[in-house]
Each structure stands twice: as C-alpha cells, then as structure tokens.
Design a protein around this motif. Structure first.
Motif, mmCIF file in Angstrom:
data_model
loop_
_atom_site.group_PDB
_atom_site.id
_atom_site.type_symbol
_atom_site.label_atom_id
_atom_site.label_comp_id
_atom_site.label_asym_id
_atom_site.label_seq_id
_atom_site.Cartn_x
_atom_site.Cartn_y
_atom_site.Cartn_z
ATOM 1 N N ARG A 164 0.838 -1.212 0.000
ATOM 2 C CA ARG A 164 0.000 0.000 0.000
ATOM 3 C C ARG A 164 0.869 1.258 0.000
ATOM 4 N N LEU A 173 1.922 1.888 -3.571
ATOM 5 C CA LEU A 173 0.891 2.543 -4.375
ATOM 6 C C LEU A 173 0.940 4.055 -4.191
ATOM 7 N N GLU A 174 1.060 4.501 -2.941
ATOM 8 C CA GLU A 174 1.108 5.935 -2.659
ATOM 9 C C GLU A 174 2.402 6.550 -3.205
ATOM 10 N N LEU A 176 -6.872 -3.314 -4.450
ATOM 11 C CA LEU A 176 -6.700 -1.971 -4.994
ATOM 12 C C LEU A 176 -7.885 -1.055 -4.700
ATOM 13 N N PHE A 229 -7.505 2.137 -2.451
ATOM 14 C CA PHE A 229 -6.614 3.116 -3.076
ATOM 15 C C PHE A 229 -7.329 3.820 -4.227
ATOM 16 N N HIS A 283 -8.305 7.907 -4.574
ATOM 17 C CA HIS A 283 -7.605 8.714 -5.588
ATOM 18 C C HIS A 283 -8.269 8.618 -6.958
#
Length: 343
Positions: A46, A49-50, A75, A78, A82
């Motif tokens: 995670r 991903l950021e 996913l 997330f 976003h």
C-alpha cells in the motif's frame, strides 16, 4: 544505492492512445501485490501505491485473474481515495478454477459481460478507464469479442479498450471494429517478439504500447543463476523456463553488458533495462508506457528514475545482441501468446 536511485523522478505524461487521457510515462503493474512472487507485505504494498502516485505514476494495472479477484479488491480502497488522479486498467479473458495449474481463455460475449460486472464490483467503481482482453481465443471472432467490448463503452461501463498478446494483424482487425487505445504485451531486452508486427501496427494506428514484464520478471534487475536457491516458495518464476537450470545460468551471463552500462552511469541494471524500452519505442515512433511491477517503495523510486535516463548510441549497440541469445521460452506453455499465432 546511487544518488540517482534515491531521487524520485517526477514522470512526464503521454497520451494513452490517440486522443486519450494523459498518463505518467511509466505505470505500475500490481499483480505481484496479490500473488506469484512469494509472500506479500500488504502494508509495504500500500505504501508503494502511494509512492507511485507521488512519483507521477497514474496508470495502475490489474486483472480479474490476479489472485482470482483479490488484486482488484486489494486496490479498491486506493482507487476510491484517488479516483480522479489515476487511470485504472483491468482485464478479462483468463479463467481459473480450483486446479491451480489450470488456465482457460474465454472471449465470448456472455463471459465478457459477467467479467466486467465482477471487476466493477470488486474495484468499487462505476466505470473502468481501460479494459483489456487479456488473451485472445482464436475460436471467437474479434468482431464478436471486441464488438461486445464496444457495447460496454457505449453503456458507460468502460472508457477505453485494450488488447494483450495479439499480432499486428489482429490489432488492425480489432481496431476496425472499435478504436483500441492500448496494446499490452511482453517487451524487454529479453523479449522482442512484438517487434515482428505488433509494434509497427500500434505505431501506425496511434495505439499506445504498454510493455508488461519490462524487467524480464526481475531477471534484468539481477542474476538468477540458481532460482531454486534465490526465490522463495510459491514464486511462479521457479517454473519459468528462463529461470531454470542451465537456462538461468546462460541468461545470467547475458547481463554483463547491462551491468557495464549501469556501472558507467551510476545506475542500476533495472534502470538501464527500463530506459532501453523507452528508447526502443522511440525508434518505432511509438508511445510506450511500461508497467514494471514492484511491492517496495524503494524499488518503485528506482524504476521511475529510469525515465530520466537517455542511452547513447554506443550503449544501445552494446545491448542490442542480448535478446537473440536468451535461453528458454517466456512461459512453459506459449500457446496463448501472439508468438504462436504469428508463426
């Protein structure tokens, strides 16, 4: 790590197909966050991903088959957080069941309809930005499968269409049914089959090329002379021909020129391999958005920094012979790749 590797490179943006949305020039393949590469640290995944979003990565790639739906579910938070900042890609077409070795290919209309509804539900979205046919079943006409995908666009469930592992002729045929925005196939210093016809067709049609496994499933990032000793239990590469026995030893020796170029630049072999993909696409007049996969923020930053590297003619010449010398096929079974249908 070198200073270059420690520096986050903010990615430039390119069109995802003719007239498509602008996305970071490098995307992120998310498959390994759920399976195939051994145990997963979810918190690190995670964080990755950021870190990707902070580096300018906006194309995030998954599929319904990854973890049998679990990757899409992973996913979803997330994506929700976003949604307006990212371009979300997923795929249909590979079917699994309780037999862990089974892989079927499904392209018929009813299957596509079920698949998209499942992906929308697991991802928690109303529309998928880029929907790929993951593999082609030659028994199903492209007019049927791409025609059904076009219906999903008309209904607002999908924004843009993509194909994976198709030949140049198949890409042209599909594009005549409905515009194709992206072609996702394996392309790297170890795998250049797509240059036979698919790359030229994509350039001609204005289709973006999305190379998967641009690091040769990690081989181009470091030697795997003994996969059994170096890879953890459950890693699917243990069954891949290029990682096995004498093939692995021969392929490890092929990394010497990559290491030489990397050392001369204070870069890593992975960065040189990614820079090669970017420049090889430019030779063909093609927009390319490689999607290296990683679960580690540090590796993510290393990968995105590669977008700032421009190789010289001498360096490219040194790397040119590698693919022709690679030992072993890409998969144990190449039946469902474009290579078989092209040959």
């Amino acid at each position: 790590m070198t200073e270059q590797n420690n520096t986050t490179h903010r990615l430039d943006r390119v069109e995802l197909g003719k007239g498509g949305p602008l996305v970071g020039v490098q995307g992120l393949g998310c498959m390994g966050m759920s399976e195939h590469y051994g145990a997963v640290d979810e918190a690190a995944a995670r964080e990755t991903l950021e870190a990707a979003l902070a580096a300018g990565v906006t194309l995030f790639d998954t599929a319904d088959v990854y973890g049998q739906g679990k990757n899409e579910e992973f996913l979803a938070p997330f994506v929700t957080a976003h949604r307006d900042e990212i371009t979300l890609a997923t795929k249909f077409g590979i079917e699994r069941n309780e037999d862990p070795t089974y892989r079927g290919i499904r392209n018929e209309r009813a299957y596509i309809r079920r698949a998209v509804e499942g992906s929308l539900r697991r991802l928690g979205v109303d529309v998928i930005d880029l929907y790929y046919m993951h593999r082609r079943d030659p028994a199903v006409p492209l007019s049927e499968s791409v025609g059904e995908m076009a219906e999903l666009v008309a209904e607002g469930k999908v924004r843009r269409l993509g194909l994976s592992e198709v030949t140049g002729a198949e890409l042209r045929e599909a594009h005549a049914v409905h515009p194709i925005s992206a072609l996702q196939s394996e392309w790297s210093l170890f795998s250049r089959d797509v240059e036979r016809s698919a790359v030229g067709a994509a350039a001609e049609l204005g289709v973006a090329f999305v190379p998967y496994s641009p690091l040769g499933r990690g081989f181009l990032a470091g030697a795997f002379a003994d996969a059994a000793a170096e890879l953890s239990e459950g890693d699917f590469r243990l069954r891949q021909p290029r990682f096995s026995g004498d093939n692995a030893k021969a392929n490890a020796a092929l990394l010497a020129p990559i290491r030489e170029v990397a050392a001369g630049r204070g870069a890593t072999p992975a960065q040189i391999a990614l820079a090669w993909v970017q420049q090889r696409a430019q030779v063909h007049g093609l927009t390319v958005i490689p999607i290296p996969g990683t679960r580690k923020p540090g590796r993510l930053r290393e990968n995105t920094a590669a977008a700032g590297i421009t190789l010289t003619a001498a360096e490219l010449s040194l790397l040119e012979p590698i693919a022709a010398a690679v030992a072993g096929d890409r998969y144990p079974d190449m039946t469902f790749t474009s290579v078989v249908r092209e040959s």
